[in-house]
Design an enzyme around this catalytic site. Structure first.
Site, PDB file in Angstrom:
ATOM      1  N   GLU A 167       3.048  -1.582   2.093  1.00  0.00           N
ATOM      2  CA  GLU A 167       3.435  -0.172   2.059  1.00  0.00           C
ATOM      3  C   GLU A 167       3.238   0.589   3.372  1.00  0.00           C
ATOM      4  OE1 GLU A 167       1.467   1.627  -1.323  1.00  0.00           O
ATOM      5  OE2 GLU A 167       2.706   0.508  -2.712  1.00  0.00           O
ATOM      6  N   GLU A 353       3.983  -5.089  -7.005  1.00  0.00           N
ATOM      7  CA  GLU A 353       3.094  -4.184  -7.751  1.00  0.00           C
ATOM      8  C   GLU A 353       3.914  -3.367  -8.731  1.00  0.00           C
ATOM      9  OE1 GLU A 353       0.541  -1.512  -5.482  1.00  0.00           O
ATOM     10  OE2 GLU A 353       0.106  -3.094  -4.025  1.00  0.00           O
TER      11      GLU A 353
END
Ligand code: FCB
Length: 447
Positions: A167, A353
């Protein structure tokens, strides 16, 4: 065509964690401090005043945690390596004891028949590298490639799946732009420069990791969120396009197209990062897979006072929200996967995720009945299976998270685990969602 809700035979089910959120042992066996050690030890930064000093004590309890995963039947485990545990100063001498920990973990996983998926950077930068500017400093990208060399030499004979970053948007904006995460800086200019250096470091580490074994698969993990306009108005649709550029295209385009999106480049004006010749060709070397972290969608309206992108998030009154105040929107996962397939001809995808925080309680009988999380996961699995039927090359799905852990600035106040952790005793309890997930894995379909 396969039956709805059934997954391909080679589909991989897994769970995910990250080093700082679970390991603890923050200064054991020669580990150096990370920016998260510094940040969490700074008063006022973490809502409950907690730190990751102990967290889930996974550094000591890893054998038991592997047993837990074995019991669930997961086929893959996504975890991250703590850079300062391996290289206490970020570069220079290797801390053998730290590296040994991951060596044993990888062996333990292999023995248990669980495929390790290793993330190199899940936010815990060595503090000594922050002292020279952290990711605003271009040399840190080169140190990152050296760190990749250390890991690939030691683990590359057994690890097949590598992810450079987790991320980059969060690192850049929440860490350097808005200061809610370590290192706690508040500069849009820094955030944009950081976003480029993170991508550059991915590009530099990529060939290193590719070389580590002839079967190695290397990718990057992005937090992606499909963006929808609050109304059909021209202005809101333009706003949605800007927000999409800010969250998604700024990372996807360099990787898959080899250029920053022109509309965003002009929107950012004189805040744009310094990019050197050759950077984008490194960044755009074809990845073997893209890791997708999906939690929610983004709904925005045009708002001239709304910061850099001139947008404002809009709440959807009829929707349900999680403890993070994130809207539950399973359809967004389908839309996102289809978009990656269509606009970027994305290679193999993994959901690296997906999960949700809810208030969990241990009942009198010792069980944790987390029906809402179970429902959340089921609805998202259904959307993933729809996308596969529509030809998206989705190869696996990692639930966030194996267990409750240190949720960054929220400390221990948000529980994302499918396994409950009693942080005072380190006791783990399978929640109902974990038992249900075990069944999903066993039958390889949404039960
Ligand atoms: C993601 C992070 C992960 C966890 C979840 C809830 O942004 O990658 O570490 O905090 O959110």
């Amino acid at each position: 065509m396969s039956e709805a809700g059934r997954f391909p035979d080679d589909f991989l089910w897994g769970v995910a964690t990250s080093a700082y959120q679970i390991e603890g042992a923050w200064k054991e066996d020669g580990k150096g401090p990370s920016i998260w050690d510094t940040f969490s030890h700074t008063a006022g930064k973490i809502v409950d005043g907690s730190t990751g000093d102990v967290a889930c004590d996974h550094y000591h309890l890893w054998r038991q945690d592997i047993e837990l995963m074995k019991d669930l039947g997961v086929q893959g485990y996504r975890f991250s390596v703590s850079w300062p545990r391996v290289l206490p100063d970020g570069f220079g001498p290797v801390n053998e004891k730290g590296l040994d920990f991951y060596d044993r973990l990888v062996d333990g996983l292999k023995e248990a028949g669980i495929e390790p998926f290793v993330t190199l950077y899940h936010w815990d930068l060595p503090q000594s590298l922050q002292d020279i500017g952290g990711w605003t400093n271009r040399s840190v990208a080169y140190y990152f490639a050296d760190y990749a060399t250390v890991l690939s030499r030691r683990l590359g004979d057994r690890v097949r799946f590598w992810m450079t970053h987790n991320e980059p948007w969060v690192v850049a904006w929440i860490g350097y732009g808005w200061g809610h995460h370590a290192p706690g800086l508040t500069s849009a200019r820094a955030a944009l420069q950081v976003s480029h250096h993170l991508l550059l470091s991915h590009g530099l580490a990529f060939p290193v990791l590719k070389d580590s074994g002839n079967q190695s698969k290397v990718g990057i993990v992005l937090n992606l969120s499909p963006v929808y306009p609050a109304t059909e108005s021209e202005q809101d649709q333009e706003a949605a396009r800007r927000q999409d550029g800010f969250l998604n295209r700024w990372y996807l385009d360099p990787i898959f197209v080899g250029a920053y999106p022109a509309d965003m480049w002009s929107l950012f004006g004189n805040l744009v990062p310094k990019v050197e010749a050759g950077d984008l060709s490194l960044i755009s070397k074809p990845v073997d897979f893209l890791g997708v972290n999906y939690y929610s969608r983004s709904v925005v309206a045009d708002d001239p006072a709304g910061g850099l992108t001139k947008t404002r998030s809009v709440r959807v009154p009829e929707s349900e929200y999680t403890e993070m105040d994130w809207e539950i929107y399973p359809q967004g996962l389908y839309d996102l996967l289809m978009r990656l397939h269509r606009d970027y001809r994305a290679p193999t995808l993994y959901i690296t995720e997906n999960g949700a925080a809810f208030k969990d309680e241990v009942a009198e009988d010792g069980s944790v009945r987390d029906e809402r999380r179970l429902r959340f996961l089921r609805e998202h699995f259904v959307q993933a299976s729809r996308a596969i039927q529509d030809k998206v090359r989705l190869k696996g799905y990692f639930v966030w998270s194996l267990m409750d852990n240190f949720e960054w600035a929220f400390g221990y106040t948000k529980r994302f685990g499918i396994v409950y952790v009693d942080f005072s005793t380190q006791k783990r309890i399978l929640k109902e969602s974990a038992k249900w997930f075990r069944q999903v894995i066993k039958e390889n379909r949404v039960v």
